[in-house]
Design an enzyme around this catalytic site. Structure first.
Site, mmCIF file in Angstrom:
data_model
loop_
_atom_site.group_PDB
_atom_site.id
_atom_site.type_symbol
_atom_site.label_atom_id
_atom_site.label_comp_id
_atom_site.label_asym_id
_atom_site.label_seq_id
_atom_site.Cartn_x
_atom_site.Cartn_y
_atom_site.Cartn_z
ATOM 1 N N HIS A 1 -29.585 54.632 8.088
ATOM 2 C CA HIS A 1 -29.001 55.488 7.061
ATOM 3 C C HIS A 1 -30.035 56.189 6.201
ATOM 4 O O HIS A 1 -30.011 57.410 6.034
ATOM 5 C CB HIS A 1 -28.066 54.682 6.163
ATOM 6 C CG HIS A 1 -27.504 55.464 5.021
ATOM 7 N ND1 HIS A 1 -28.120 55.538 3.782
ATOM 8 C CD2 HIS A 1 -26.384 56.227 4.926
ATOM 9 C CE1 HIS A 1 -27.413 56.312 2.990
ATOM 10 N NE2 HIS A 1 -26.352 56.744 3.644
ATOM 11 N N ASP B 1 -25.292 56.364 11.495
ATOM 12 C CA ASP B 1 -26.159 57.444 11.022
ATOM 13 C C ASP B 1 -27.326 57.601 11.989
ATOM 14 O O ASP B 1 -27.915 56.594 12.423
ATOM 15 C CB ASP B 1 -26.719 57.111 9.636
ATOM 16 C CG ASP B 1 -25.627 56.779 8.635
ATOM 17 O OD1 ASP B 1 -25.009 57.718 8.122
ATOM 18 O OD2 ASP B 1 -25.395 55.578 8.375
ATOM 19 N N HIS C 1 -17.733 51.179 8.484
ATOM 20 C CA HIS C 1 -18.841 51.956 7.932
ATOM 21 C C HIS C 1 -20.190 51.317 8.255
ATOM 22 O O HIS C 1 -20.462 50.197 7.819
ATOM 23 C CB HIS C 1 -18.655 52.064 6.422
ATOM 24 C CG HIS C 1 -19.649 52.911 5.721
ATOM 25 N ND1 HIS C 1 -20.390 52.455 4.654
ATOM 26 C CD2 HIS C 1 -20.018 54.207 5.914
ATOM 27 C CE1 HIS C 1 -21.170 53.422 4.210
ATOM 28 N NE2 HIS C 1 -20.964 54.493 4.964
ATOM 29 N N GLU D 1 -18.652 53.785 12.436
ATOM 30 C CA GLU D 1 -19.435 54.918 11.924
ATOM 31 C C GLU D 1 -20.915 54.540 11.932
ATOM 32 O O GLU D 1 -21.263 53.376 11.713
ATOM 33 C CB GLU D 1 -18.969 55.242 10.494
ATOM 34 C CG GLU D 1 -19.600 56.485 9.879
ATOM 35 C CD GLU D 1 -20.817 56.186 9.014
ATOM 36 O OE1 GLU D 1 -21.421 57.150 8.507
ATOM 37 O OE2 GLU D 1 -21.189 55.004 8.854
ATOM 38 N N GLU E 1 -22.773 60.274 12.328
ATOM 39 C CA GLU E 1 -23.277 61.198 11.311
ATOM 40 C C GLU E 1 -24.708 61.626 11.622
ATOM 41 O O GLU E 1 -25.601 60.789 11.766
ATOM 42 C CB GLU E 1 -23.245 60.583 9.917
ATOM 43 C CG GLU E 1 -23.778 61.549 8.856
ATOM 44 C CD GLU E 1 -23.791 60.999 7.452
ATOM 45 O OE1 GLU E 1 -24.429 61.630 6.579
ATOM 46 O OE2 GLU E 1 -23.163 59.943 7.216
#
Length: 290
Positions: A82, A69, A40, A67, A150
């Site tokens: 993020h 952002d 993450h 992962e 994301e």
């Protein structure tokens, strides 16, 4: 939609029983496969989130999936961060004291490149930078890693889906090998996920959140995965998602987030999830064998 989707309503009726008798990890991992373990924001328990250092740390731990952002600067560059504000994870407040609330969209890429994105985490990471998306995927390529990307706050950045896909394409991430097994694009916005699927149907997509089971048939048209918070999950919900085929003709998958302890990891693995997103990928991998 696959005929297995007919089983979704039956699964919902069995929800109470499934909660009482969750699947074992062995049963959840049919054929011996364990859930994927996804780092993450990189291995963000051990290095500052969404930095190249966090990617490197995940690689050192042997974690293949990362992962991140993505958001957009004032001059139209994509950066990996993020929050929609720079304040928490950089020294923007110190460097630009008169520009509160320090929103990403109000700063140029050159201004953001000046910021220290590591000191907040620890002295060892002083001087770490907010990477651009192209820098981030270059580092993933160096380690032969895979990306769960994301699109963050898409309403703030009209057209970010097309732009994200362009950067990925320019960096070689939309070729067949990447689309087949190294890239998933996700968002909390169903409209954003739908747009990505419309623009590049070959790219795998995921919807973040826990939509009602009655709506899954709709999302299966453009999302390959439903990725919920682990706290919202039940065995019945996981089974319901997996009873539908996504737009690429394969059963929809479930990646649960954000799991940072062994007990929770074993619990959600027992539900039959396909992946676990975690700040502590080494701990989760040890717990579930991923």
């Amino acid at each position: 939609m696959h005929a297995r989707a007919v089983a979704a309503s039956t699964t919902a009726l069995l929800g109470t029983a499934a909660l009482l008798f969750p699947l074992s990890p062995a049963r959840a991992a049919e054929g011996g496969a364990s859930p994927l373990v996804i780092a993450h924001r990189g291995a963000s328990a051990y290095a500052p989130e969404n930095t190249l250092a966090a990617v490197d740390r995940a690689a050192e731990l042997g974690i293949r999936w990362v992962e991140n952002d993505v958001q957009r600067t004032r001059d139209g560059k994509l950066v990996v961060i993020h929050d929609d504000s720079l304040r928490r994870t950089t020294n923007a407040e110190e460097v630009f004291p008169g520009r509160a609330p320090w929103k990403v969209k109000d700063f140029t890429a050159a201004e953001i490149a000046r910021l220290d994105a590591g000191s907040w985490f620890g002295r060892a990471y002083a001087g770490a930078r907010v990477p651009t998306l192209d820098q981030f995927v270059h580092r993933l390529d160096r380690h032969r890693q895979k990306l769960l990307l994301e699109i963050k706050n898409p309403k703030l950045y009209p057209g970010i889906e097309r732009q994200t896909l362009k950067v990925l394409n320019d960096e070689g991430w939309l070729d067949r090998p990447h689309r087949a097994g190294r890239l998933i694009v996700q968002s909390f916005s169903a409209a954003s996920v739908r747009t990505v699927h419309r623009l590049k149907p070959g790219v795998k997509t995921a919807l973040l959140g826990t939509p009602p089971m009655s709506d899954l048939v709709h999302y299966a048209r453009f999302a390959d995965q439903i990725n919920p918070s682990h706290s919202s999950l039940s065995p019945a919900y996981v089974s319901s998602v997996q009873s539908f085929d996504g737009p690429h003709g394969k059963p929809m998958k479930v990646f649960a987030w954000t799991v940072n302890d062994a007990r929770t990891a074993r619990r959600v693995a027992g539900y039959g999830v396909d992946g676990i997103i975690t700040n502590r990928p080494d701990l989760v991998r040890k717990a579930v064998g991923g």
